[in-house]
Scaffold this active site. Structure first.
Site, short mmCIF file in Angstrom:
data_model
loop_
_atom_site.label_atom_id
_atom_site.label_comp_id
_atom_site.label_asym_id
_atom_site.label_seq_id
_atom_site.Cartn_x
_atom_site.Cartn_y
_atom_site.Cartn_z
N GLY A 107 -4.27 7.30 -0.81
CA GLY A 107 -5.19 6.20 -1.06
C GLY A 107 -5.62 6.00 -2.49
O GLY A 107 -6.72 5.47 -2.74
N ASN A 144 -4.35 3.92 -4.59
CA ASN A 144 -4.40 2.46 -4.80
C ASN A 144 -5.64 1.87 -4.14
O ASN A 144 -6.29 0.99 -4.70
CB ASN A 144 -3.14 1.81 -4.23
N LEU A 157 2.67 2.75 5.65
CA LEU A 157 4.06 3.07 5.99
C LEU A 157 4.44 2.67 7.40
O LEU A 157 5.45 3.12 7.93
CB LEU A 157 4.31 4.57 5.76
N ASN A 179 1.22 -6.63 -0.87
CA ASN A 179 1.78 -5.28 -0.83
C ASN A 179 2.08 -4.82 -2.25
O ASN A 179 2.48 -5.62 -3.10
CB ASN A 179 3.06 -5.24 0.01
N HIS A 203 4.57 -2.36 -4.31
CA HIS A 203 5.81 -1.60 -4.17
C HIS A 203 6.12 -0.94 -5.50
O HIS A 203 6.05 -1.60 -6.55
CB HIS A 203 6.96 -2.52 -3.73
N GLU A 262 0.57 0.73 -10.97
CA GLU A 262 0.09 0.21 -9.68
C GLU A 262 -1.42 0.06 -9.67
O GLU A 262 -1.96 -0.95 -9.20
CB GLU A 262 0.52 1.15 -8.56
C1 GRF Z 1 2.29 4.21 -3.94
O1 GRF Z 1 3.25 4.72 -4.80
C2 GRF Z 1 2.70 2.84 -3.47
O2 GRF Z 1 3.44 2.11 -4.41
C3 GRF Z 1 3.58 3.15 -2.32
O3 GRF Z 1 2.99 4.27 -1.68
C4 GRF Z 1 2.22 4.99 -2.64
C5 GRF Z 1 0.82 5.07 -2.13
O4 GRF Z 1 0.08 5.86 -2.93
N1 GRF Z 1 3.66 2.02 -1.42
P1 GRF Z 1 -1.50 5.95 -2.64
O5 GRF Z 1 -1.66 6.32 -1.17
O6 GRF Z 1 -2.09 4.60 -2.95
O7 GRF Z 1 -1.97 7.02 -3.56
#
Ligand code: GRF
Length: 196
Positions: free
Chosen positions: A12, A14, A81, A98, A100, A170
């Site tokens: 988490g 992000n 996921l 989303n 990526h 990100e």
């Molecule tokens: C990130 O690298 C994102 O791009 C991918 O999964 C990872 C999630 O990381 N979809 P987090 O759970 O936000 O730390």
């Protein structure tokens, strides 16, 4: 203020960047619900620490019901996921974002998630990588691209190092994309997103 839900499956980080951005006012929106398909996802803990509703939901109909109960207007997938049900994509056209961890259309699609993306980038010998924020449609990683940022990775030797460098991007472009959406500054014309 726009109400959003964030879907997570892992650590988490992000999500945390979104929590921080909503709390410091740079995003004119409110995270009203955090959902995970995994009860032990640390992202749920991050939500609870920020006094945000955090729920483990596996049933697709219940997921839709909860989003409607919370009057969610934007869904953000932050390391989620599980498959997004087509019914949800139809209910939220160009309202699901989303993140990526590559420069779509490179290194994306079925099987390209998490560390697997960076392993493929390393194996291919790519000299740059980066991250992409895009709207979600019925094709995996196929929706209109909103923001991308590239970074030089020619000096890196492991997938984990690439992942860490891309993650920093990100944490910048996802909040930026959500901020633009909340401010009504993203339009989609003929399948292409534009910042107005
Ligand atoms: C990130 O690298 C994102 O791009 C991918 O999964 C990872 C999630 O990381 N979809 P987090 O759970 O936000 O730390």
């Amino acid at each position: 203020m726009l109400k959003m839900a964030v879907f997570v499956s892992g650590g988490g980080t992000n999500l945390q960047s979104l929590i921080d951005a909503t709390q410091n006012g740079s995003i004119n929106g409110e995270i009203v619900l955090v959902v995970s398909n995994r009860k032990n996802a640390y992202g749920l803990e991050r939500a609870r620490n920020a006094s945000i509703k955090a729920e483990t939901i596996k049933d697709q109909d219940l997921l839709i019901q909860r989003l409607q109960e919370e009057n969610v207007e934007l869904i953000v997938l932050a390391g989620y996921l599980a498959i997004i049900p087509e019914k949800l994509v139809q209910l939220y056209p160009n309202r699901i974002l989303n993140i990526h961890p590559s420069l779509i259309p490179a290194f994306c699609g079925p099987g390209f998630y998490g560390i697997h993306v960076h392993e493929a980038v390393l194996k291919r010998g790519a000299k740059v990588s980066g991250a992409t924020v895009h709207f979600v449609n019925e094709e995996v990683d196929g929706g209109p691209i909103v923001i991308q940022e590239a970074v030089d990775i020619a000096d890196l030797e492991t997938a984990e190092d690439i992942q860490q460098r891309v993650l920093k991007i990100e944490h910048r472009i996802l909040p930026k994309a959500v901020q633009l959406f909340c401010d009504g500054k993203i339009t989609v014309e003929k399948g292409r997103a534009k910042i107005i």
